[in-house]
Design a protein around this motif. Structure first.
Motif, mmCIF file in Angstrom:
data_model
loop_
_atom_site.group_PDB
_atom_site.id
_atom_site.type_symbol
_atom_site.label_atom_id
_atom_site.label_comp_id
_atom_site.label_asym_id
_atom_site.label_seq_id
_atom_site.Cartn_x
_atom_site.Cartn_y
_atom_site.Cartn_z
ATOM 1 N N LYS A 174 0.828 -1.195 0.000
ATOM 2 C CA LYS A 174 0.000 0.000 0.000
ATOM 3 C C LYS A 174 0.868 1.253 0.000
ATOM 4 C CE LYS A 174 -3.765 -2.434 0.294
ATOM 5 N NZ LYS A 174 -4.662 -2.571 -0.880
ATOM 6 N N LYS A 175 0.298 2.332 -0.501
ATOM 7 C CA LYS A 175 1.003 3.604 -0.498
ATOM 8 C C LYS A 175 1.451 3.937 0.927
ATOM 9 C CE LYS A 175 0.444 8.530 -1.595
ATOM 10 N NZ LYS A 175 -0.471 9.562 -2.132
ATOM 11 N N GLY A 176 2.749 4.266 1.063
ATOM 12 C CA GLY A 176 3.303 4.604 2.368
ATOM 13 C C GLY A 176 3.937 3.440 3.094
ATOM 14 N N GLN A 177 3.693 2.212 2.640
ATOM 15 C CA GLN A 177 4.338 1.048 3.257
ATOM 16 C C GLN A 177 5.745 0.863 2.675
ATOM 17 O OE1 GLN A 177 1.481 -2.142 2.546
ATOM 18 N NE2 GLN A 177 0.761 -1.995 4.674
ATOM 19 N N SER A 178 6.608 0.271 3.502
ATOM 20 C CA SER A 178 7.986 0.032 3.068
ATOM 21 C C SER A 178 8.245 -1.459 2.946
ATOM 22 C CB SER A 178 8.975 0.659 4.058
ATOM 23 O OG SER A 178 8.837 0.056 5.339
ATOM 24 N N VAL A 179 9.387 -1.802 2.346
ATOM 25 C CA VAL A 179 9.737 -3.202 2.163
ATOM 26 C C VAL A 179 11.214 -3.414 2.502
ATOM 27 C CG1 VAL A 179 10.326 -2.930 -0.292
ATOM 28 C CG2 VAL A 179 9.629 -5.175 0.546
ATOM 29 N N GLY A 180 11.511 -4.535 3.158
ATOM 30 C CA GLY A 180 12.901 -4.920 3.401
ATOM 31 C C GLY A 180 13.534 -4.280 4.618
ATOM 32 N N TYR A 181 14.790 -4.686 4.860
ATOM 33 C CA TYR A 181 15.544 -4.175 6.001
ATOM 34 C C TYR A 181 15.657 -2.651 5.940
ATOM 35 C CZ TYR A 181 17.156 -8.824 7.392
ATOM 36 O OH TYR A 181 17.212 -10.118 7.836
ATOM 37 N N LYS A 225 12.560 -2.850 -11.037
ATOM 38 C CA LYS A 225 13.482 -2.178 -10.129
ATOM 39 C C LYS A 225 13.714 -3.005 -8.872
ATOM 40 C CE LYS A 225 12.290 2.485 -11.687
ATOM 41 N NZ LYS A 225 11.767 3.822 -11.295
ATOM 42 N N VAL A 226 14.993 -3.072 -8.449
ATOM 43 C CA VAL A 226 15.313 -3.667 -7.157
ATOM 44 C C VAL A 226 14.889 -2.658 -6.102
ATOM 45 C CG1 VAL A 226 17.134 -4.491 -5.638
ATOM 46 C CG2 VAL A 226 17.212 -5.040 -8.082
ATOM 47 N N LEU A 227 14.006 -3.096 -5.193
ATOM 48 C CA LEU A 227 13.405 -2.191 -4.218
ATOM 49 C C LEU A 227 14.091 -2.332 -2.867
ATOM 50 C CD1 LEU A 227 9.666 -2.940 -5.119
ATOM 51 C CD2 LEU A 227 11.158 -1.159 -6.069
ATOM 52 N N GLY A 228 14.677 -1.259 -2.376
ATOM 53 C CA GLY A 228 15.315 -1.286 -1.066
ATOM 54 C C GLY A 228 16.570 -2.118 -1.047
ATOM 55 N N ARG A 229 16.839 -2.701 0.105
ATOM 56 C CA ARG A 229 18.090 -3.425 0.310
ATOM 57 C C ARG A 229 18.003 -4.873 -0.168
ATOM 58 N NH1 ARG A 229 19.451 -1.340 6.489
ATOM 59 N NH2 ARG A 229 19.781 0.864 5.898
ATOM 60 N N VAL A 230 19.094 -5.336 -0.769
ATOM 61 C CA VAL A 230 19.225 -6.754 -1.102
ATOM 62 C C VAL A 230 19.519 -7.506 0.187
ATOM 63 C CG1 VAL A 230 20.595 -8.455 -2.355
ATOM 64 C CG2 VAL A 230 20.029 -6.253 -3.437
ATOM 65 N N SER A 231 18.769 -8.560 0.470
ATOM 66 C CA SER A 231 18.985 -9.372 1.666
ATOM 67 C C SER A 231 19.978 -10.500 1.357
ATOM 68 C CB SER A 231 17.654 -9.961 2.138
ATOM 69 O OG SER A 231 16.726 -8.944 2.422
#
Length: 340
Positions: free
Chosen positions: A242-249, A288-294
């Motif tokens: 959802k808009k405003g939510q984040s993903v990953g570390y 697109k790669v989103l945020g940090r690679v785990s």
């Protein structure tokens, strides 16, 4: 499951360009060290053998044993303890001191330091090295050097060529004096080969060009080669962000609108280097790669079942401020490989 696809047509195309530059396939030695620059030792060796290449270069005896039956001659660059041996193996002598640890009756290529100042005997030590090897009944089958700046626009390349020319003349004189067969001479790596006109050495050691890359190719107007490797990842899970939510570390990527996000089974534990999340990376298909690679996964803005992460590592090399070699050799040897 994450996988590496190896494009056989591209590999054979590269071999064709390389063998044209050397003058014949007999003058090509394919460099297969470090798991064939991450591409798969046995897979690349098998295709090279099918093409007709008879010489290979590896780092260790363990690597040589895997491909022993595929080549007539295998040069081993960095082996100190010779625990097993084959008549197809040729051990690189990297210093005078190393002679005492070599067993008798093996084949040796003497490495000569012509200016890189890393490994090799000095030019003035050549006769001492040859005599020391003869005392142990060791057959001298090659003499070689390595260029430190063949892919840079400097005069070092021509200076080292001049030094090695003197080395070859000296070796021939010593061999004539001692009634020895003249060994094979080789100095060219990938960039050096394509900077050389009228190639006249016994063979070239071709590494990164085999796999489709020549750094600084535009500076020297090198031929266009074709990348052999593409890296693929498979979908693990999908969710609607959802808009405003984040993903990953660290939550370093925040959705600016509702969107579909999936995780894929590839991470820095597999050797896909951890991207700085402030640097954008886009896959060949535009995801697109989103945020940090785990460690074991990464997130993309798609729900495709399988995604090509890269089919050319130039972009990643630039993002990581490194060279193409490091991107491919860092990949885990446990990633499944398929020849296509």
């Amino acid at each position: 499951m994450a996988k590496i696809l190896l494009n056989k047509e591209n590999l054979l195309y590269n071999f064709g360009v390389i063998s044209k530059q050397t003058g014949s396939v007999e003058k090509v030695a394919v460099v297969l060290k470090d798991n064939a620059y991450g591409h798969g030792l046995l897979e690349i060796a098998t295709m090279a053998s099918e093409f007709g290449i008879k010489k290979a270069v590896v780092k260790s005896i363990e690597e040589a044993l895997v491909i022993e039956k595929l080549f007539d001659d295998i040069l081993i660059l960095a082996q100190k303890d010779i625990h097993t041996y084959s008549h197809t193996f040729h051990i690189a002598l990297n210093s005078l001191d190393a002679i005492k640890n070599l067993p008798e009756n093996i084949n040796v290529h003497i490495k000569v330091d012509t200016g890189m100042h890393r490994n090799g005997v000095m030019p003035e030590e050549l006769e001492t090295a040859i005599l020391g090897l003869l005392e142990k009944n060791i057959k001298i089958t090659g003499v070689f050097t390595h260029h430190k700046n063949s892919d840079e626009l400097t005069t070092d390349f021509y200076w080292q060529k001049s030094v090695f020319k003197g080395v070859k003349e000296n070796v021939k004189t010593i061999c004539e004096k001692l009634s020895l067969a003249i060994p094979a001479f080789h100095s060219c790596n990938s960039a050096a080969l394509f900077r050389t006109t009228d190639f006249d050495e016994d063979f070239a050691r071709v590494g990164i060009a085999t796999y489709g890359y020549l750094d600084n190719a535009g500076v020297f107007d090198f031929p266009v080669l074709k990348p052999v490797m593409s890296l693929w990842a498979s979908r693990l899970a999908t969710r609607e962000l959802k808009k405003g939510q984040s993903v990953g570390y660290g939550g370093t990527f925040t959705a600016s609108e509702d969107m579909t996000v999936s995780t894929y089974d590839l991470g820095y534990g597999d050797g896909f280097l951890r991207l700085n999340e402030r640097t954008a990376y886009t896959t060949p298909k535009g995801y697109k790669v989103l945020g940090r690679v785990s460690m074991d996964n990464l997130s993309l803005n798609t729900k495709d079942e399988d995604v090509c992460i890269f089919d050319d590592v130039h972009v990643l090399a630039k993002l990581h401020d490194t060279i193409t070699y490091e991107i491919t050799t860092t990949l885990s040897p446990f990633i499944k490989k398929e020849i296509v």
